[in-house]
Scaffold this motif. Structure first.
Motif, PDB file in Angstrom:
ATOM      1  N   GLU A 130      34.152  54.668  42.385  1.00 22.33           N
ATOM      2  CA  GLU A 130      34.748  52.772  42.103  1.00 22.33           C
ATOM      3  C   GLU A 130      34.481  52.651  40.688  1.00 22.33           C
ATOM      4  O   GLU A 130      35.016  51.178  40.853  1.00 22.33           O
ATOM      5  N   ARG A 272      39.597  46.103  37.444  1.00 21.67           N
ATOM      6  CA  ARG A 272      38.285  45.512  37.585  1.00 21.67           C
ATOM      7  C   ARG A 272      38.376  44.752  39.270  1.00 21.67           C
ATOM      8  O   ARG A 272      37.904  44.800  39.683  1.00 21.67           O
ATOM      9  N   LEU A 273      39.296  43.446  39.292  1.00 23.79           N
ATOM     10  CA  LEU A 273      39.420  42.915  40.230  1.00 23.79           C
ATOM     11  C   LEU A 273      40.219  43.695  41.431  1.00 23.79           C
ATOM     12  O   LEU A 273      40.126  43.952  42.173  1.00 23.79           O
ATOM     13  N   GLY A 274      41.294  44.681  41.421  1.00 24.48           N
ATOM     14  CA  GLY A 274      41.822  45.494  42.127  1.00 24.48           C
ATOM     15  C   GLY A 274      40.148  46.246  42.337  1.00 24.48           C
ATOM     16  O   GLY A 274      40.306  46.662  43.786  1.00 24.48           O
ATOM     17  N   ASP A 275      39.201  47.182  41.629  1.00 25.33           N
ATOM     18  CA  ASP A 275      38.299  47.531  42.669  1.00 25.33           C
ATOM     19  C   ASP A 275      37.494  46.721  43.561  1.00 25.33           C
ATOM     20  O   ASP A 275      37.137  47.471  44.394  1.00 25.33           O
ATOM     21  N   ARG A 276      37.186  45.513  43.149  1.00 29.70           N
ATOM     22  CA  ARG A 276      36.446  44.558  44.152  1.00 29.70           C
ATOM     23  C   ARG A 276      36.869  44.058  45.058  1.00 29.70           C
ATOM     24  O   ARG A 276      36.252  43.865  46.231  1.00 29.70           O
ATOM     25  N   HIS A 277      38.440  43.731  45.251  1.00 32.01           N
ATOM     26  CA  HIS A 277      39.554  42.844  46.031  1.00 32.01           C
ATOM     27  C   HIS A 277      40.149  43.601  46.464  1.00 32.01           C
ATOM     28  O   HIS A 277      40.880  43.094  47.565  1.00 32.01           O
ATOM     29  N   GLY A 278      40.346  45.139  46.327  1.00 30.40           N
ATOM     30  CA  GLY A 278      42.017  45.420  46.728  1.00 30.40           C
ATOM     31  C   GLY A 278      42.598  45.262  45.576  1.00 30.40           C
ATOM     32  O   GLY A 278      43.327  44.664  45.450  1.00 30.40           O
ATOM     33  N   SER A 279      43.461  46.712  45.542  1.00 29.04           N
ATOM     34  CA  SER A 279      44.365  46.568  44.456  1.00 29.04           C
ATOM     35  C   SER A 279      45.712  46.912  44.918  1.00 29.04           C
ATOM     36  O   SER A 279      46.352  45.944  44.383  1.00 29.04           O
ATOM     37  N   ARG A 281      46.168  43.574  46.516  1.00 28.18           N
ATOM     38  CA  ARG A 281      46.326  42.281  46.872  1.00 28.18           C
ATOM     39  C   ARG A 281      47.029  41.759  45.433  1.00 28.18           C
ATOM     40  O   ARG A 281      47.816  40.745  44.503  1.00 28.18           O
ATOM     41  N   VAL A 282      46.202  42.248  44.128  1.00 28.05           N
ATOM     42  CA  VAL A 282      46.481  42.725  42.461  1.00 28.05           C
ATOM     43  C   VAL A 282      47.650  42.727  42.298  1.00 28.05           C
ATOM     44  O   VAL A 282      48.486  42.188  41.314  1.00 28.05           O
ATOM     45  N   SER A 323      47.862  49.144  39.251  1.00 27.05           N
ATOM     46  CA  SER A 323      47.203  49.015  40.647  1.00 27.05           C
ATOM     47  C   SER A 323      48.075  49.597  41.201  1.00 27.05           C
ATOM     48  O   SER A 323      47.368  50.399  42.383  1.00 27.05           O
TER      49      SER A 323
END
Length: 406
Positions: A130, A272-279, A281-282, A323
């Motif tokens: 995570e 961190r955005l990738g960990d939360r919302h999917g790499s 998408r980032v 990502s």
């Protein structure tokens, strides 16, 4: 996993030292060739592209081999092998007296290179799942910080002591970073008999049957092909725009540095955005943003405006490599993570090799500004392939699951 945070911070510092050392001279490669006596501008551009890409050609061939050995015997030893080897080769590069010698040493450097991929592999396997996106984003931030400092101080040193001495400084810097890894990084690795008997052909078949991985390798290739296409031309572009006070080397380094500043700021955030919302998408939106900000390069009229554009570009570039590496970690078969990273390194090295060569070639046909348009188009294409490819596979996976349930 108890050492993962300490390893992360140490490897951040070491990647900073390695990238700072290596990037002190690379942006000024065309000018170094001119110092060797090469005067024809078209010849300088062509040789700069070939020599810049030679390192990546040999790395393209050897990266999967080193990755396979890392899965069998550990990642830390691959970091050490690469670090000490590059320190010696780059130190010797400072003694080169002709473009041919420089080409040979760049090829040799590519054979033994791999400090950064081995560090990424070590962190991705020794970090909680995570936290992988965050850890890889932090690693990239450290590496990019080095690329910020490197060109900036490289420009200053180039004006003060010349290009040749910087190679000696580079070799010493890489050696210091490698000794730090030797004494302070700890790896949790269990040597297993089945890994010792690993077959590269069987591993490759297994990896390429994982349908997402060839897609990601292709995206990585296009991404690096685009980003590296203009890099060896930037010092010439700064010269074309008219560097204030005639300090071409200094402002070439500054242009590279501002992109790195933005990259360094955005990498951990986007990780961190990738960990939360999917790499995925980032990575998609980062590629679109990078493509958009390459377009203004075509019409920029001064170095100061170029600096602003390169900073905004760097904010999106910060979401690319981390990502992509996080997605590769997600889809890699168990026990073959370093081998998968090896194949990804081959793909990116192929992009790193062909990008500068094609950039140098097309700059002679359509000018440096025309190359920027080609880069933007390539990144748009890569983003579309990523979006369609992962969406199709998700649908297929869902359909297969529904059929099995029925």
């Amino acid at each position: 996993m108890k050492y993962w945070r300490r390893n992360l911070y140490i490897l951040m510092i070491c990647q900073f030292l390695v990238l700072a050392s290596m990037s002190m001279i690379m942006p000024f490669l065309p000018l170094y060739l001119q110092e060797m006596g090469m005067k024809n501008q078209d010849e300088v551009q062509l040789w700069a592209g070939i020599i810049f890409g030679a390192n990546f050609f040999s790395a393209f061939i050897f990266a999967p081999i080193w990755g396979n050995l890392a899965d069998r015997f550990g990642r830390k030893i691959m970091v050490l092998r690469s670090g000490f080897g590059m320190a010696i080769v780059i130190f010797l590069t400072g003694l080169a007296t002709s473009p041919t010698q420089l080409l040979f040493l760049r090829l040799l450097n590519g054979i033994i290179s791999g400090f950064v991929p081995a560090s990424i592999s070590l962190m991705s396997t020794n970090s909680p799942k995570e936290k992988v996106g965050y850890a890889l984003g932090m690693l990239q931030s450290g590496a990019v910080a080095g690329t910020i400092i490197g060109p900036f101080f490289g420009g200053i040193l180039a004006e003060a002591i010349g290009y040749r001495m910087i190679f000696f400084i580079t070799g010493i810097g890489i050696a210091i970073a490698t000794f730090v890894v030797l004494f302070f990084v700890k790896e949790e690795f269990c040597l297993q008999k089945e890994k010792q008997k690993s077959n590269m052909l069987a591993d490759a078949t297994r990896i390429f049957r994982q349908k997402q991985l060839p897609l990601l390798f292709g995206v990585g290739f296009l991404m690096q092909f685009a980003l590296m296409g203009a890099q060896p031309l930037m010092s010439l572009f700064v010269s074309e725009l008219g560097a204030p006070g005639g300090y071409i080397a200094f402002f070439s380094g500054l242009v590279a540095s501002v992109t790195g500043v933005a990259n360094m700021i955005s990498s951990p955030i986007l990780g961190r955005l990738g960990d939360r919302h999917g790499s995925e998408r980032v990575l998609f939106f980062a590629m679109i943003g990078t493509a958009v900000f390459f377009i203004p390069h075509m019409i920029v009229g001064s170095v100061w405006k170029l600096l602003i554009i390169r900073f905004l570009l760097g904010l999106f570039v910060g979401g690319l490599a981390a990502s992509l590496n996080s997605l590769i970690r997600k889809y890699a078969p168990p026990g073959k993570i370093s081998t998968v990273y090896g194949y990804n390194t081959s793909a990116t090295c192929l992009g790193n090799m062909l990008g500068p060569i094609c950039g140098g070639f097309f700059s002679g046909l359509i000018g440096i500004r025309g190359v920027f348009l080609l880069i933007a188009v390539t990144l748009f294409v890569a983003a579309i392939l990523l979006k369609i490819g992962l969406r199709i596979k998700a649908i297929q996976h869902g359909s297969d699951s529904a059929l099995r349930a029925g």
